[in-house]
Write an enzyme that holds these catalytic residues in place. Structure first.
Site, PDB file in Angstrom:
ATOM      1  N   HIS A  17      32.823  -7.643 -11.313  1.00  0.00           N
ATOM      2  CA  HIS A  17      32.671  -8.731 -10.332  1.00  0.00           C
ATOM      3  C   HIS A  17      32.127 -10.004 -11.001  1.00  0.00           C
ATOM      4  O   HIS A  17      32.590 -11.108 -10.733  1.00  0.00           O
ATOM      5  CB  HIS A  17      31.671  -8.335  -9.227  1.00  0.00           C
ATOM      6  CG  HIS A  17      32.083  -7.180  -8.373  1.00  0.00           C
ATOM      7  ND1 HIS A  17      31.248  -6.127  -8.101  1.00  0.00           N
ATOM      8  CD2 HIS A  17      33.233  -6.933  -7.687  1.00  0.00           C
ATOM      9  CE1 HIS A  17      31.862  -5.267  -7.303  1.00  0.00           C
ATOM     10  NE2 HIS A  17      33.064  -5.730  -7.036  1.00  0.00           N
ATOM     11  N   LYS A  41      30.687   0.559   6.784  1.00  0.00           N
ATOM     12  CA  LYS A  41      30.635   1.776   5.975  1.00  0.00           C
ATOM     13  C   LYS A  41      29.217   2.034   5.483  1.00  0.00           C
ATOM     14  O   LYS A  41      28.354   1.166   5.528  1.00  0.00           O
ATOM     15  CB  LYS A  41      31.633   1.748   4.815  1.00  0.00           C
ATOM     16  CG  LYS A  41      31.890   0.420   4.159  1.00  0.00           C
ATOM     17  CD  LYS A  41      32.957   0.585   3.076  1.00  0.00           C
ATOM     18  CE  LYS A  41      33.241  -0.736   2.385  1.00  0.00           C
ATOM     19  NZ  LYS A  41      34.085  -0.678   1.239  1.00  0.00           N
ATOM     20  N   ARG A  92      42.500  -4.702 -10.283  1.00  0.00           N
ATOM     21  CA  ARG A  92      42.358  -3.851 -11.460  1.00  0.00           C
ATOM     22  C   ARG A  92      43.701  -3.183 -11.744  1.00  0.00           C
ATOM     23  O   ARG A  92      44.495  -3.673 -12.511  1.00  0.00           O
ATOM     24  CB  ARG A  92      41.262  -2.798 -11.246  1.00  0.00           C
ATOM     25  CG  ARG A  92      39.864  -3.383 -11.302  1.00  0.00           C
ATOM     26  CD  ARG A  92      38.853  -2.482 -10.685  1.00  0.00           C
ATOM     27  NE  ARG A  92      39.227  -2.166  -9.320  1.00  0.00           N
ATOM     28  CZ  ARG A  92      38.498  -1.512  -8.449  1.00  0.00           C
ATOM     29  NH1 ARG A  92      37.328  -1.051  -8.801  1.00  0.00           N
ATOM     30  NH2 ARG A  92      38.912  -1.298  -7.227  1.00  0.00           N
ATOM     31  N   SER A 130      32.289  -0.223  -7.871  1.00  0.00           N
ATOM     32  CA  SER A 130      30.938   0.038  -7.364  1.00  0.00           C
ATOM     33  C   SER A 130      30.772   1.520  -7.057  1.00  0.00           C
ATOM     34  O   SER A 130      29.704   2.103  -7.275  1.00  0.00           O
ATOM     35  CB  SER A 130      30.678  -0.791  -6.102  1.00  0.00           C
ATOM     36  OG  SER A 130      30.736  -2.157  -6.394  1.00  0.00           O
TER      37      SER A 130
HETATM   38  O1  PNS Z   1      34.582  -5.071  -1.903  1.00  0.00           O
HETATM   39  P1  PNS Z   1      35.490  -4.639  -0.799  1.00  0.00           P
HETATM   40  O2  PNS Z   1      34.801  -3.611   0.070  1.00  0.00           O
HETATM   41  O3  PNS Z   1      36.829  -4.179  -1.299  1.00  0.00           O
HETATM   42  O4  PNS Z   1      35.733  -5.961   0.103  1.00  0.00           O
HETATM   43  C1  PNS Z   1      36.489  -5.891   1.282  1.00  0.00           C
HETATM   44  C2  PNS Z   1      36.335  -7.162   2.125  1.00  0.00           C
HETATM   45  C3  PNS Z   1      34.878  -7.463   2.369  1.00  0.00           C
HETATM   46  C4  PNS Z   1      36.942  -8.329   1.381  1.00  0.00           C
HETATM   47  C5  PNS Z   1      37.103  -6.926   3.449  1.00  0.00           C
HETATM   48  O5  PNS Z   1      36.728  -5.700   3.970  1.00  0.00           O
HETATM   49  C6  PNS Z   1      36.840  -8.017   4.469  1.00  0.00           C
HETATM   50  O6  PNS Z   1      37.219  -9.147   4.297  1.00  0.00           O
HETATM   51  N1  PNS Z   1      36.170  -7.642   5.567  1.00  0.00           N
HETATM   52  C7  PNS Z   1      35.828  -8.556   6.632  1.00  0.00           C
HETATM   53  C8  PNS Z   1      36.610  -8.204   7.899  1.00  0.00           C
HETATM   54  C9  PNS Z   1      37.986  -8.832   7.869  1.00  0.00           C
HETATM   55  O7  PNS Z   1      38.141 -10.031   7.754  1.00  0.00           O
HETATM   56  N2  PNS Z   1      39.035  -7.985   8.020  1.00  0.00           N
HETATM   57  C10 PNS Z   1      40.403  -8.480   8.090  1.00  0.00           C
HETATM   58  C11 PNS Z   1      41.048  -8.670   6.775  1.00  0.00           C
HETATM   59  S1  PNS Z   1      41.369  -7.128   6.047  1.00  0.00           S
END
Ligand code: PNS
Length: 162
Positions: A17, A41, A92, A130
């Site tokens: 990151h 989660k 990745r 992570s």
């Molecule tokens: O590090 P991650 O868990 O892969 O990140 C995921 C993240 C935070 C980018 C995604 O879950 C997110 O944007 N969540 C906010 C809710 C949202 O906007 N959902 C609609 C788009 S998928």
């Protein structure tokens, strides 16, 4: 002014990151690192802790155009709030692609004026996530090189089983 958001769970932030943050911060005028605080989660660290760990990991001289902020709700609402037109995601392996593509298209349909940019990870961090960091830390493995040295003990302290 080019404003980008780099959203994620960052539970915890990894060197992969950090690599993306530092590379993108050179391409934009302002980069918001958005730390998701949706309680969806089971996470090892709460949002304030995750924000603090990112702060502690960024070199002082590079913090000029980087802001670390917790957000809840939809990513596009956070992007609108900070007036970002770019959404950054690191890629990745091919296995990331389907989920990332679905998320990018969903965000595009919700906020057409924003573009998702995928940044390929540095090959050093191809394997890193992570979840893997937490798994290794939980069983007392060596996480040097996986997370910034500033947060290594915090991660081990939280996850390591006695
Ligand atoms: O590090 P991650 O868990 O892969 O990140 C995921 C993240 C935070 C980018 C995604 O879950 C997110 O944007 N969540 C906010 C809710 C949202 O906007 N959902 C609609 C788009 S998928």
């Amino acid at each position: 002014m080019k404003i980008a958001v780099y959203p994620g769970s960052f539970d915890p932030i990894t060197n992969g990151h950090i690599d993306i943050i530092l590379r993108v911060s050179k391409l934009v005028d302002k980069l918001y690192v958005g730390v998701l605080n949706n309680n969806a989660k089971q996470l090892a660290f709460d949002a304030d802790e995750r924000v603090a760990m990112i702060h502690a990991s960024l070199p002082e001289e590079l913090k000029k155009n980087i802001e670390v902020v917790a957000f809840s709700g939809l990513l596009i609402d956070f992007a609108k709030q900070v007036q970002a037109s770019l959404i950054i995601r690191g890629l990745r392996a091919v296995t990331d692609f389907e989920y990332e593509f679905q998320m990018a298209l969903t965000n595009k349909s919700l906020l057409p004026e924003a573009e998702t940019l995928f940044i390929p990870t540095n090959t050093t961090f191809l394997f890193l996530s992570s979840s893997m960091v937490k798994e290794v830390a939980r069983y007392g493995g060596n996480i040097d090189g996986m997370v910034p040295k500033e947060i290594k003990d915090i991660v081990l302290g939280r996850l390591k089983k006695d």
